[in-house]
Write a protein that holds these residues in place. Structure first.
Motif, PDB file in Angstrom:
ATOM      1  N   SER A 159       0.818  -1.212   0.000  1.00 42.51           N
ATOM      2  CA  SER A 159       0.000   0.000   0.000  1.00 42.51           C
ATOM      3  C   SER A 159       0.854   1.266   0.000  1.00 42.51           C
ATOM      4  O   SER A 159       0.334   2.363   0.218  1.00 42.51           O
ATOM      5  N   GLY A 160       2.150   1.120  -0.204  1.00 39.20           N
ATOM      6  CA  GLY A 160       3.019   2.276  -0.290  1.00 39.20           C
ATOM      7  C   GLY A 160       3.681   2.670   1.008  1.00 39.20           C
ATOM      8  O   GLY A 160       4.459   3.624   1.039  1.00 39.20           O
ATOM      9  N   GLY A 161       3.407   1.947   2.072  1.00 41.85           N
ATOM     10  CA  GLY A 161       4.024   2.257   3.359  1.00 41.85           C
ATOM     11  C   GLY A 161       5.342   1.520   3.543  1.00 41.85           C
ATOM     12  O   GLY A 161       5.903   0.946   2.606  1.00 41.85           O
ATOM     13  N   THR A 162       5.828   1.529   4.772  1.00 41.91           N
ATOM     14  CA  THR A 162       7.084   0.860   5.074  1.00 41.91           C
ATOM     15  C   THR A 162       6.854  -0.628   5.279  1.00 41.91           C
ATOM     16  O   THR A 162       5.751  -1.079   5.581  1.00 41.91           O
ATOM     17  N   VAL A 193       6.218  -6.563  13.015  1.00 44.80           N
ATOM     18  CA  VAL A 193       5.825  -5.230  13.486  1.00 44.80           C
ATOM     19  C   VAL A 193       5.787  -4.296  12.280  1.00 44.80           C
ATOM     20  O   VAL A 193       6.775  -4.157  11.553  1.00 44.80           O
ATOM     21  N   GLY A 194       4.626  -3.650  12.067  1.00 49.46           N
ATOM     22  CA  GLY A 194       4.482  -2.738  10.942  1.00 49.46           C
ATOM     23  C   GLY A 194       3.911  -1.405  11.368  1.00 49.46           C
ATOM     24  O   GLY A 194       2.971  -1.344  12.165  1.00 49.46           O
ATOM     25  N   LYS A 195       4.488  -0.318  10.844  1.00 50.37           N
ATOM     26  CA  LYS A 195       4.002   1.024  11.154  1.00 50.37           C
ATOM     27  C   LYS A 195       2.939   1.422  10.137  1.00 50.37           C
ATOM     28  O   LYS A 195       3.133   1.281   8.925  1.00 50.37           O
ATOM     29  N   VAL A 196       1.825   1.953  10.637  1.00 47.55           N
ATOM     30  CA  VAL A 196       0.728   2.388   9.776  1.00 47.55           C
ATOM     31  C   VAL A 196       0.996   3.826   9.357  1.00 47.55           C
ATOM     32  O   VAL A 196       1.184   4.702  10.213  1.00 47.55           O
ATOM     33  N   VAL A 318       0.983  -2.077  13.993  1.00 45.84           N
ATOM     34  CA  VAL A 318       0.394  -3.417  14.057  1.00 45.84           C
ATOM     35  C   VAL A 318       1.490  -4.410  14.423  1.00 45.84           C
ATOM     36  O   VAL A 318       2.565  -4.412  13.811  1.00 45.84           O
ATOM     37  N   THR A 319       1.214  -5.228  15.425  1.00 41.87           N
ATOM     38  CA  THR A 319       2.160  -6.262  15.835  1.00 41.87           C
ATOM     39  C   THR A 319       1.467  -7.617  15.791  1.00 41.87           C
ATOM     40  O   THR A 319       0.401  -7.796  16.396  1.00 41.87           O
ATOM     41  N   GLY A 329       1.691 -21.291  14.218  1.00 40.97           N
ATOM     42  CA  GLY A 329       0.631 -20.438  13.706  1.00 40.97           C
ATOM     43  C   GLY A 329       1.020 -19.766  12.397  1.00 40.97           C
ATOM     44  O   GLY A 329       2.200 -19.494  12.147  1.00 40.97           O
ATOM     45  N   ILE A 330       0.023 -19.506  11.547  1.00 39.77           N
ATOM     46  CA  ILE A 330       0.236 -18.889  10.240  1.00 39.77           C
ATOM     47  C   ILE A 330      -0.571 -17.603  10.172  1.00 39.77           C
ATOM     48  O   ILE A 330      -1.758 -17.598  10.501  1.00 39.77           O
ATOM     49  N   PHE A 331       0.069 -16.517   9.734  1.00 39.84           N
ATOM     50  CA  PHE A 331      -0.598 -15.222   9.607  1.00 39.84           C
ATOM     51  C   PHE A 331      -0.204 -14.588   8.275  1.00 39.84           C
ATOM     52  O   PHE A 331       0.909 -14.790   7.779  1.00 39.84           O
ATOM     53  N   GLY A 332      -1.106 -13.808   7.716  1.00 37.25           N
ATOM     54  CA  GLY A 332      -0.794 -13.125   6.468  1.00 37.25           C
ATOM     55  C   GLY A 332      -1.899 -12.175   6.046  1.00 37.25           C
ATOM     56  O   GLY A 332      -2.975 -12.127   6.647  1.00 37.25           O
ATOM     57  N   HIS A 333      -1.627 -11.396   5.013  1.00 38.04           N
ATOM     58  CA  HIS A 333      -2.567 -10.431   4.425  1.00 38.04           C
ATOM     59  C   HIS A 333      -3.182  -9.542   5.515  1.00 38.04           C
ATOM     60  O   HIS A 333      -4.391  -9.499   5.712  1.00 38.04           O
ATOM     61  N   ILE A 334      -2.287  -8.836   6.193  1.00 38.54           N
ATOM     62  CA  ILE A 334      -2.669  -7.960   7.301  1.00 38.54           C
ATOM     63  C   ILE A 334      -2.982  -6.582   6.729  1.00 38.54           C
ATOM     64  O   ILE A 334      -2.134  -5.959   6.079  1.00 38.54           O
ATOM     65  N   SER A 335      -4.198  -6.116   6.970  1.00 40.43           N
ATOM     66  CA  SER A 335      -4.611  -4.831   6.399  1.00 40.43           C
ATOM     67  C   SER A 335      -5.255  -3.958   7.457  1.00 40.43           C
ATOM     68  O   SER A 335      -5.851  -4.441   8.424  1.00 40.43           O
ATOM     69  N   VAL A 336      -5.110  -2.627   7.262  1.00 37.29           N
ATOM     70  CA  VAL A 336      -5.744  -1.628   8.122  1.00 37.29           C
ATOM     71  C   VAL A 336      -6.527  -0.684   7.208  1.00 37.29           C
ATOM     72  O   VAL A 336      -6.001  -0.211   6.202  1.00 37.29           O
TER      73      VAL A 336
END
Length: 691
Positions: A159-162, A193-196, A318-319, A329-336
């Motif tokens: 989405s263009g973020g970091t 860990v992702g910054k919004v 988001v953490t 555990g499996i995680f993916g496609h994290i969106s805000v």
């Protein structure tokens, strides 16, 4: 001939040159039975003595307006209308001239849309990625697909973020169980860990992610935690023993629970889920929704409520698995998102469109890719398996392989069209070409070969089972001659929804591969011939999937020739318009519909002559070898039967037991001969029963 210049069609017909060195030549569709469609082509020469079509000629009024992929279309008069024969684009304008520089021309070779679509082999991304990056509603303000390769050192933002930072050593690209995604990370005690990025606060906040927990974590384990600028420092989705999920508002320490939905019994253990946390500011309160949807079944569960006297503010970080305690555990496609959307807006993408009808998938893929598309006839309802990453044309071809219809380039627009298998059932002829009336400009050459013979098909489903169908009756069965033709076996993988679908699809392919009649790969007519004047409009109306019939050919070829059009080739000059239809046998598409008295005529299961017949006999003694007698109901007559190649019309039957006596009209197809006791008696063109 028209050229699209500045959005307007320019008539360049007077510039087209037809001479010994060139003519207008058009080829569309398949060039022979069994092939996939090739890009259409249209070749011709243009008079360029004044440099009108020289792309480097700054004095040309077309300078800078024509060039690579300029659209062109070809049509001929059809009464008060036009019949479009080709619609494509010109990729180059190669000039040529003679030694005197007085004869100057351009050799044009235009191509249909399949030419451009076949260039490049970049596969379309996963359905989740495509859904979240091309949303019709508010796009995410932050989105990390987590589909990165195993050697990645971070998780790229879409989405263009970091990028998301990796904490610990999660195993990237390790799980392929989500059909809607390429390989996702297994946490292995790690964290993301992702910054919004900063966004406009709307009062609505939504966090979504894919998740599977093969092993249940300890009670109250935080799964995804989001920092916020409101009166609550963190919002977290937490696990509860027994498969529950809770949405919690946490204090600044990230642990103390200030607000809690309590554990909602979603039964998440082991399930592959799409999880959503929704927060909507409503004055001094926050309305919350916690929901999950099963990515394999599409079934969702939702629970809502209200937290009083609290604000959300803006989400900042988001953490994923902040406690670093989840191993498998499996995680993916994290969106805000700063918009609360319907959980089922992306249900097709979440389930990878499993169960989608083949025709609907073709239409959707074309819409997503901006390709002009129209369905022709009834839409295909065959159910597809998952849409996995592949090239656009490969995904479309998967649908064609399942449905067995005809994909072709449109002639009235720059785009694609699809004619489903069911739309080919029992169609009436678009044109009937009389052999005695010399409608044909060339003798149709039968090809009685085994190029397309298949009496056994084995079909498999990707990552699924397989099924085999064998033609075990009739002259095309896999027995040594003269009892059959020998074994012709083939196999393929088709993307059907269920293993249960494979047997019927294999049976249909065997049905097509055991047509006991020759192929007629080329049928040619010249519309300039006076004898074709009454048939000209009908001949121009023959398109892909149309039926054409050659009536009353020589008796030795076995009666009328009926074909389905799969390709069209044509040449035009000042004096002629020659059409060549590429066909395949039409007889397999004659179907019976159960409970339809007009078509539902099942055979008896086996019958043969009980006595010799002379060439002029008007009755036949028929011995039933199966269990069902032939009808004696007067309302069922007439109908046709075949005996050793002779077609007869049955006008009545008597006899309440075998043998029965048939009253027949002989030599319907021009065959007249004697028949011996024991010869098989069957309905003319036995019909497939379509349920």
């Amino acid at each position: 001939m028209e050229l699209l210049v500045d959005g307007l069609w320019q008539d360049i017909t007077q510039r087209v040159m037809t001479r010994d060195s060139g003519q207008i030549s058009i080829t569309r569709g398949q060039t022979s039975e069994g092939q996939q469609p090739s890009p259409g082509s249209c070749t011709f020469q243009l008079n360029n003595r004044d440099g009108l079509f020289s792309t480097a000629n700054a004095m040309s009024p077309y300078w800078g307006k024509i060039g690579r992929n300029t659209q062109i279309r070809v049509s001929v008069a059809k009464g008060d209308d036009r019949s479009y024969r080709f619609w494509g684009e010109v990729s180059a304008w190669p000039e040529d001239w003679d030694g005197t520089n007085t004869d100057v021309w351009v050799d044009v070779e235009a191509a249909g849309i399949l030419q451009r679509l076949s260039q490049g082999q970049t596969p379309l991304r996963s359905t989740m990625y495509r859904g979240l990056t091309s949303m019709a509603t508010t796009p995410p303000v932050a989105y990390w697909p987590c589909e990165d390769g195993e050697a990645s050192t971070s998780l790229a933002s879409a989405s263009g973020g970091t990028a998301m930072k990796l904490v610990g050593s999660p195993k990237l690209a390790s799980d392929t169980g989500f059909l809607c995604s390429t390989a996702l990370p297994v946490m292995a005690g790690g964290s993301f860990v992702g910054k919004v990025p900063t966004y406009t606060v709307t009062g609505e906040s939504q966090i979504r992610f894919l998740m599977q927990l093969p092993t249940a974590p300890p009670n109250a384990t935080q799964l995804v935690k989001v920092a916020a600028t409101g009166t609550v420092a963190f919002w977290a989705a937490s696990y509860g023993t027994g498969g529950g999920l809770a949405l919690r508002g946490l204090d600044t320490d990230g642990l103390t629970v200030l607000y809690d939905t309590g554990f909602i019994v979603f039964q998440v253990d082991g399930q592959r889920l799409y999880v959503s946390m929704d927060l909507t500011q409503a004055g001094a309160n926050v309305n919350w929704t916690m929901s999950v949807v099963n990515t394999e079944t599409g079934v969702g569960s939702i629970l809502s409520g209200t937290f009083n006297t609290v604000t959300v503010g803006r989400l900042t970080t988001v953490t994923v698995t902040p406690g670093q305690t989840i191993a498998d555990g499996i995680f993916g496609h994290i969106s805000v998102q700063n918009d609360v959307t319907n959980l089922f807006d992306l249900i097709g993408q979440v389930t990878a469109f499993v169960g989608e009808a083949a025709g609907a998938r073709i239409a959707r893929l074309c819409s997503e890719q901006g390709v002009n598309f129209v369905p022709v006839g009834t839409s295909s309802q065959d159910s597809m398996g998952p849409q996995l990453p592949n090239t656009f044309l490969a995904l479309v071809q998967e649908c064609v392989d399942v449905d067995q219809g005809i994909l072709f380039e449109r002639e009235t627009a720059f785009g694609l069209a699809y004619r489903s298998r069911t739309s080919l059932y029992s169609i009436t002829p678009t044109v009937t070409l009389s052999y005695p009336a010399n409608h044909l400009s060339a003798v149709p050459k039968p090809v009685p070969d085994d190029q397309n013979t298949r009496n056994q098909w084995t079909l498999a489903r990707p990552n699924g089972s397989s099924a085999t169908f064998t033609q075990d009756t009739g002259p095309m069965r896999p027995l040594d001659p003269p009892n059959g033709v020998g074994l012709y076996s083939d196999s393929a993988t088709v993307n059907v929804q269920s293993d249960d679908d494979l047997y019927q699809h294999a049976a249909w392919r065997v049905h097509l591969g055991t047509v006991n009649e020759p192929r007629y790969p080329a049928t040619t007519v010249n519309l300039a011939r006076p004898v074709m004047a009454p048939q000209r409009v009908a001949a121009l109306n023959v398109l892909f999937g149309s039926r054409f019939v050659i009536s009353s050919p020589p008796q030795r070829v076995g009666g009328d020739i009926s074909q389905i059009t799969i390709g069209i080739q044509e040449t035009l000059t000042h004096f002629e318009h020659v059409l060549t239809y590429v066909g395949r046998p039409e007889s397999p598409y004659r179907v019976a519909i159960t409970d339809d008295p007009a078509t539902a005529r099942p055979d008896t299961g086996g019958s043969q002559l009980g006595a010799d017949m002379g060439p002029a006999d008007g009755t036949a003694l028929v011995q039933v070898t199966g269990t069902t007698l032939w009808t004696t109901d007067a309302g069922d007559f007439p109908f046709d039967v075949t005996i050793a190649g002779e077609r007869m019309t049955v006008t009545g039957i008597t006899g309440a037991a075998s043998p029965q006596t048939f009253s027949v009209t002989r030599s319907v197809n021009g065959v007249s001969k004697s028949h011996q006791v024991g010869e098989a008696v069957s309905l003319f063109t036995p019909m497939l029963i379509a349920l």
